[in-house]
Design an enzyme around this catalytic site. Structure first.
Site, PDB file in Angstrom:
ATOM      1  N   ASP A  31       0.825  -1.346  -0.003  1.00  0.00           N
ATOM      2  CA  ASP A  31       0.022  -0.153   0.013  1.00  0.00           C
ATOM      3  C   ASP A  31       0.811   1.025   0.055  1.00  0.00           C
ATOM      4  O   ASP A  31       1.869   1.072   0.557  1.00  0.00           O
ATOM      5  CB  ASP A  31      -0.958  -0.069   1.547  1.00  0.00           C
ATOM      6  CG  ASP A  31      -2.046  -0.768   1.156  1.00  0.00           C
ATOM      7  OD1 ASP A  31      -2.161  -1.499   0.027  1.00  0.00           O
ATOM      8  OD2 ASP A  31      -2.904  -0.983   1.977  1.00  0.00           O
ATOM      9  N   ASP A  37       0.480   4.100   1.379  1.00  0.00           N
ATOM     10  CA  ASP A  37       0.420   4.657   2.609  1.00  0.00           C
ATOM     11  C   ASP A  37       1.094   4.318   3.857  1.00  0.00           C
ATOM     12  O   ASP A  37       0.914   4.666   4.827  1.00  0.00           O
ATOM     13  CB  ASP A  37      -1.156   5.113   3.136  1.00  0.00           C
ATOM     14  CG  ASP A  37      -2.028   3.748   2.952  1.00  0.00           C
ATOM     15  OD1 ASP A  37      -1.460   2.868   2.934  1.00  0.00           O
ATOM     16  OD2 ASP A  37      -3.064   4.317   2.694  1.00  0.00           O
ATOM     17  N   TRP A  78     -13.674  -0.975  -2.250  1.00  0.00           N
ATOM     18  CA  TRP A  78     -12.823  -1.139  -0.816  1.00  0.00           C
ATOM     19  C   TRP A  78     -13.264  -2.481  -0.178  1.00  0.00           C
ATOM     20  O   TRP A  78     -14.427  -2.766  -0.099  1.00  0.00           O
ATOM     21  CB  TRP A  78     -13.179   0.058   0.007  1.00  0.00           C
ATOM     22  CG  TRP A  78     -12.092  -0.083   1.408  1.00  0.00           C
ATOM     23  CD1 TRP A  78     -10.879   0.346   1.445  1.00  0.00           C
ATOM     24  CD2 TRP A  78     -12.445  -0.969   2.464  1.00  0.00           C
ATOM     25  NE1 TRP A  78     -10.285  -0.065   2.663  1.00  0.00           N
ATOM     26  CE2 TRP A  78     -11.373  -0.707   3.132  1.00  0.00           C
ATOM     27  CE3 TRP A  78     -13.776  -1.621   2.787  1.00  0.00           C
ATOM     28  CZ2 TRP A  78     -11.458  -1.396   4.609  1.00  0.00           C
ATOM     29  CZ3 TRP A  78     -13.689  -2.238   4.120  1.00  0.00           C
ATOM     30  CH2 TRP A  78     -12.544  -2.060   4.867  1.00  0.00           C
ATOM     31  N   GLU A  84     -10.618  -8.047  -0.928  1.00  0.00           N
ATOM     32  CA  GLU A  84      -9.566  -8.741  -1.850  1.00  0.00           C
ATOM     33  C   GLU A  84      -8.354  -9.338  -0.814  1.00  0.00           C
ATOM     34  O   GLU A  84      -7.914 -10.338  -1.244  1.00  0.00           O
ATOM     35  CB  GLU A  84      -9.288  -7.577  -2.700  1.00  0.00           C
ATOM     36  CG  GLU A  84      -8.091  -6.826  -2.420  1.00  0.00           C
ATOM     37  CD  GLU A  84      -8.311  -5.830  -1.071  1.00  0.00           C
ATOM     38  OE1 GLU A  84      -9.373  -5.695  -1.044  1.00  0.00           O
ATOM     39  OE2 GLU A  84      -7.390  -5.405  -0.608  1.00  0.00           O
ATOM     40  N   ASP A  85      -8.070  -8.474   0.157  1.00  0.00           N
ATOM     41  CA  ASP A  85      -7.267  -9.120   1.094  1.00  0.00           C
ATOM     42  C   ASP A  85      -7.503 -10.654   1.551  1.00  0.00           C
ATOM     43  O   ASP A  85      -6.534 -11.265   1.641  1.00  0.00           O
ATOM     44  CB  ASP A  85      -6.720  -8.064   2.113  1.00  0.00           C
ATOM     45  CG  ASP A  85      -7.923  -7.700   2.913  1.00  0.00           C
ATOM     46  OD1 ASP A  85      -9.091  -7.801   2.356  1.00  0.00           O
ATOM     47  OD2 ASP A  85      -7.724  -6.870   3.934  1.00  0.00           O
ATOM     48  N   MET A 119       0.690   4.367   9.201  1.00  0.00           N
ATOM     49  CA  MET A 119       0.044   4.739   8.052  1.00  0.00           C
ATOM     50  C   MET A 119      -0.376   6.248   7.887  1.00  0.00           C
ATOM     51  O   MET A 119      -0.714   6.703   8.963  1.00  0.00           O
ATOM     52  CB  MET A 119      -1.422   3.922   8.099  1.00  0.00           C
ATOM     53  CG  MET A 119      -2.275   3.816   6.843  1.00  0.00           C
ATOM     54  SD  MET A 119      -3.940   3.351   7.038  1.00  0.00           S
ATOM     55  CE  MET A 119      -3.587   1.665   6.673  1.00  0.00           C
ATOM     56  N   HIS A 150      -5.639   9.306   6.117  1.00  0.00           N
ATOM     57  CA  HIS A 150      -6.369   9.577   4.975  1.00  0.00           C
ATOM     58  C   HIS A 150      -7.787   9.148   5.286  1.00  0.00           C
ATOM     59  O   HIS A 150      -7.892   8.503   6.135  1.00  0.00           O
ATOM     60  CB  HIS A 150      -5.919   8.616   3.859  1.00  0.00           C
ATOM     61  CG  HIS A 150      -5.945   7.313   3.563  1.00  0.00           C
ATOM     62  ND1 HIS A 150      -7.081   6.342   3.597  1.00  0.00           N
ATOM     63  CD2 HIS A 150      -5.149   6.155   4.255  1.00  0.00           C
ATOM     64  CE1 HIS A 150      -6.815   5.277   3.681  1.00  0.00           C
ATOM     65  NE2 HIS A 150      -5.719   5.131   4.379  1.00  0.00           N
ATOM     66  N   ARG A 174     -11.360   7.729   3.101  1.00  0.00           N
ATOM     67  CA  ARG A 174     -11.709   6.668   2.124  1.00  0.00           C
ATOM     68  C   ARG A 174     -11.832   7.610   0.567  1.00  0.00           C
ATOM     69  O   ARG A 174     -12.284   8.753   0.606  1.00  0.00           O
ATOM     70  CB  ARG A 174     -13.114   6.279   2.147  1.00  0.00           C
ATOM     71  CG  ARG A 174     -13.346   5.213   1.113  1.00  0.00           C
ATOM     72  CD  ARG A 174     -12.584   4.039   1.212  1.00  0.00           C
ATOM     73  NE  ARG A 174     -12.612   3.569   2.358  1.00  0.00           N
ATOM     74  CZ  ARG A 174     -13.499   2.870   3.247  1.00  0.00           C
ATOM     75  NH1 ARG A 174     -14.562   2.844   2.781  1.00  0.00           N
ATOM     76  NH2 ARG A 174     -13.402   2.400   4.610  1.00  0.00           N
TER      77      ARG A 174
HETATM   78  C1  UD2 Z   1      -6.822  -1.649   4.111  1.00  0.00           C
HETATM   79  C2  UD2 Z   1      -5.864  -2.607   3.681  1.00  0.00           C
HETATM   80  C3  UD2 Z   1      -5.457  -2.435   2.348  1.00  0.00           C
HETATM   81  C4  UD2 Z   1      -6.673  -3.029   1.511  1.00  0.00           C
HETATM   82  C5  UD2 Z   1      -7.838  -2.020   1.939  1.00  0.00           C
HETATM   83  C6  UD2 Z   1      -9.226  -2.711   1.356  1.00  0.00           C
HETATM   84  C7  UD2 Z   1      -4.203  -2.733   5.675  1.00  0.00           C
HETATM   85  C8  UD2 Z   1      -3.242  -2.193   6.435  1.00  0.00           C
HETATM   86  N1  UD2 Z   1      -4.819  -2.253   4.520  1.00  0.00           N
HETATM   87  O1  UD2 Z   1      -6.400  -0.418   3.891  1.00  0.00           O
HETATM   88  O2  UD2 Z   1      -4.395  -3.389   1.965  1.00  0.00           O
HETATM   89  O3  UD2 Z   1      -6.893  -4.302   1.698  1.00  0.00           O
HETATM   90  O4  UD2 Z   1      -8.054  -2.054   3.436  1.00  0.00           O
HETATM   91  O5  UD2 Z   1      -9.263  -2.675  -0.005  1.00  0.00           O
HETATM   92  O6  UD2 Z   1      -4.767  -3.711   6.112  1.00  0.00           O
HETATM   93  N2  UD2 Z   1      -5.423   3.145  -3.541  1.00  0.00           N
HETATM   94  C9  UD2 Z   1      -4.912   4.465  -4.276  1.00  0.00           C
HETATM   95  N3  UD2 Z   1      -6.063   5.101  -4.530  1.00  0.00           N
HETATM   96  C10 UD2 Z   1      -7.216   4.895  -4.459  1.00  0.00           C
HETATM   97  C11 UD2 Z   1      -7.541   3.812  -3.562  1.00  0.00           C
HETATM   98  C12 UD2 Z   1      -6.503   3.206  -3.036  1.00  0.00           C
HETATM   99  O7  UD2 Z   1      -3.810   4.568  -4.625  1.00  0.00           O
HETATM  100  O8  UD2 Z   1      -8.054   5.911  -4.676  1.00  0.00           O
HETATM  101  C13 UD2 Z   1      -4.428   2.262  -3.029  1.00  0.00           C
HETATM  102  C14 UD2 Z   1      -3.135   2.817  -2.150  1.00  0.00           C
HETATM  103  O9  UD2 Z   1      -2.058   2.147  -2.304  1.00  0.00           O
HETATM  104  C15 UD2 Z   1      -3.845   2.545  -0.703  1.00  0.00           C
HETATM  105  C16 UD2 Z   1      -4.348   1.052  -0.902  1.00  0.00           C
HETATM  106  O10 UD2 Z   1      -4.925   1.364  -2.411  1.00  0.00           O
HETATM  107  O11 UD2 Z   1      -2.936   2.435   0.483  1.00  0.00           O
HETATM  108  C17 UD2 Z   1      -5.430   0.645  -0.022  1.00  0.00           C
HETATM  109  O12 UD2 Z   1      -6.589   1.509   0.144  1.00  0.00           O
HETATM  110  P1  UD2 Z   1      -6.909   2.295   1.324  1.00  0.00           P
HETATM  111  O13 UD2 Z   1      -5.568   2.965   1.771  1.00  0.00           O
HETATM  112  O14 UD2 Z   1      -8.064   3.412   1.155  1.00  0.00           O
HETATM  113  O15 UD2 Z   1      -7.537   1.183   2.398  1.00  0.00           O
HETATM  114  P2  UD2 Z   1      -7.177   1.016   3.937  1.00  0.00           P
HETATM  115  O16 UD2 Z   1      -6.223   2.077   4.472  1.00  0.00           O
HETATM  116  O17 UD2 Z   1      -8.517   0.793   4.610  1.00  0.00           O
HETATM  117 MN    MN Z   2      -4.450   2.871   3.849  1.00  0.00          MN
END
Ligand code: UD2
Ligand code: MN
Length: 376
Positions: free
Chosen positions: A204, A206, A266, A269-270, A296, A299, A301
């Site tokens: 990711d 971030d 969102w 997939e993980d 992290m 940010h 959504r």
């Molecule tokens: C969690 C998970 C992530 C993923 C996600 C659900 C952890 C620490 N992280 O992160 O791996 O499974 O849930 O999908 O468990 N991104 C972009 N642009 C966008 C949207 C996403 O670049 O418009 C990329 C970016 O690399 C980001 C990653 O996708 O870090 C995951 O998206 P998130 O950061 O919004 O999701 P988060 O933090 O809930």
């Molecule tokens: Mn994130």
């Protein structure tokens, strides 16, 4: 008379001892051992390197500056073609890193701070033959600030580990619903075309690692790497967690038929990937909570990454779908491949999901062409 003479002798002896002590103190070796002793006393802070880079704001507080000992590298002379293997444990590793997130710097500065990184974000140690070849694959759209911060921290972090590495940003074109896992399938395919990587880190954008003992190499089993995140108070989340940062070898990847292509938006997939790992007869390995630490970047959504409301239904069926959907079916069209100084950017059209409503018309400033220019 007698007592005056003996007093004189004592005085000379006293001065002599003082001279010896002063001579000892001024010896460099002695100073070194004092420093070493202090170092041992402060064992938990032993990661603080001696050199400090004052030009950066990411400087020591309760860990080391991630750039601190890299000057040793740029001074190292390449020994030509016949390099010997790097040591099993890199001498440049220091442990805890102080990660203070800010964006008070430009991409050019990051470039200047990493003079040994070459076109496309590639690096190999100048003074020894790396034991590992690791590709970093980043699913990406519209997170410029995060990417800059990640590059700032991850480049020196990987150099400390004496890896041969490459940095791939897989940029989803357009503004259709985001699909993280499919982007990583594209990343795998495109990175493997370029080099025989022996490990892929799906990362990711971030997440910033906080301890360089967290080595970016593959394990016998697929590895869930980001086990302790500040947002969760560095506590593990759940047993089968596989989000954030994961590491798989090409063989692992092949065994699980890659990642699913049909998780749009969102979430889910993980967990699908974790299920694939166990379906393929493997278990998940993890670094310790002490070492697998991450910050992290805050940010909300993103637009275009709404929660995938079908994810639980889909996860019920992974045992049937994983062989039919994955690396064997990924369809996409690479729009551009750009070799930037600090990373390779691959902009890709990953299509849309049949049945999902069409995306809203793009706002003027973010048409696909603009985005390509913007990130390109
Ligand atoms: C969690 C998970 C992530 C993923 C996600 C659900 C952890 C620490 N992280 O992160 O791996 O499974 O849930 O999908 O468990 N991104 C972009 N642009 C966008 C949207 C996403 O670049 O418009 C990329 C970016 O690399 C980001 C990653 O996708 O870090 C995951 O998206 P998130 O950061 O919004 O999701 P988060 O933090 O809930
Ligand atoms: Mn994130």
């Amino acid at each position: 008379m007698f007592s005056f003479q003996s007093k004189k002798i004592y005085l000379f002896m006293f001065m002599g001892i003082q001279l010896v002590v002063i001579a000892l103190l001024s010896r460099e070796a002695y100073q070194k051992s004092v420093t070493y002793f202090i170092h041992i006393l402060r064992k938990d802070k032993a990661s603080i390197p001696t050199g400090r880079n004052q030009t950066s704001t990411a400087v020591v507080a309760n860990g080391g500056d991630v750039y601190a000992n890299l000057s040793r590298l740029s001074k190292a002379h390449s020994q030509g073609e016949n390099l010997t293997y790097c040591p099993k444990t890199s001498p440049l590793i220091v442990g805890r890193i102080n990660v203070r997130i800010h964006s008070n710097f430009t991409m050019q500065e990051v470039q200047r701070k990493n003079p040994l990184v070459v076109r496309g974000g590639r690096y190999r140690p100048p003074d020894c033959e790396a034991r590992h070849r690791t590709a970093i694959i980043i699913p990406y759209r519209d997170r410029e600030h995060h990417l800059k911060v990640l590059l700032y921290f991850l480049h020196p972090f990987l150099q400390r580990q004496q890896l041969n590495y490459g940095f791939y940003v897989i940029h989803q074109a357009g503004n259709y619903t985001f699909n993280r896992a499919k982007l990583m399938n594209v990343g795998f395919r495109e990175a493997m075309k370029e080099e025989d990587w022996d490990c892929l880190f799906f990362h990711d954008v971030d997440l910033i690692p906080e301890d360089d003992r967290n080595t970016y190499v593959c394990d016998v089993n697929p590895k869930h790497v980001s086990v302790a995140i500040d947002r969760n108070n560095y506590k593990p989340t759940y047993k089968k967690a596989f989000g954030g940062v994961t590491a798989l070898s090409p063989l692992h990847y092949q065994k699980i038929n890659g990642f699913p292509n049909n998780y749009w938006g969102w979430g889910g997939e993980d967990d699908d990937i974790a299920k694939r790992v166990s379906r393929a007869g493997m278990s998940i390995s993890r670094p310790s909570l002490k070492v697998g630490r991450y910050k992290m970047i805050n940010h909300t959504r993103d637009k275009g990454n709404d929660v995938n409301i079908n994810r639980f239904n889909m996860l019920e069926k992974t045992h049937q779908t994983w062989k039919q959907d994955g690396m064997n079916t990924v369809e996409s069209r690479v729009i551009s491949r750009e070799y930037h100084p600090l990373y390779t950017n691959i902009t890709v059209d990953i299509d849309t999901k049949a049945g999902l409503p069409p995306p809203p018309p793009p706002p003027k400033a973010t048409t696909m062409a603009d985005q390509i220019q913007h990130h390109g």
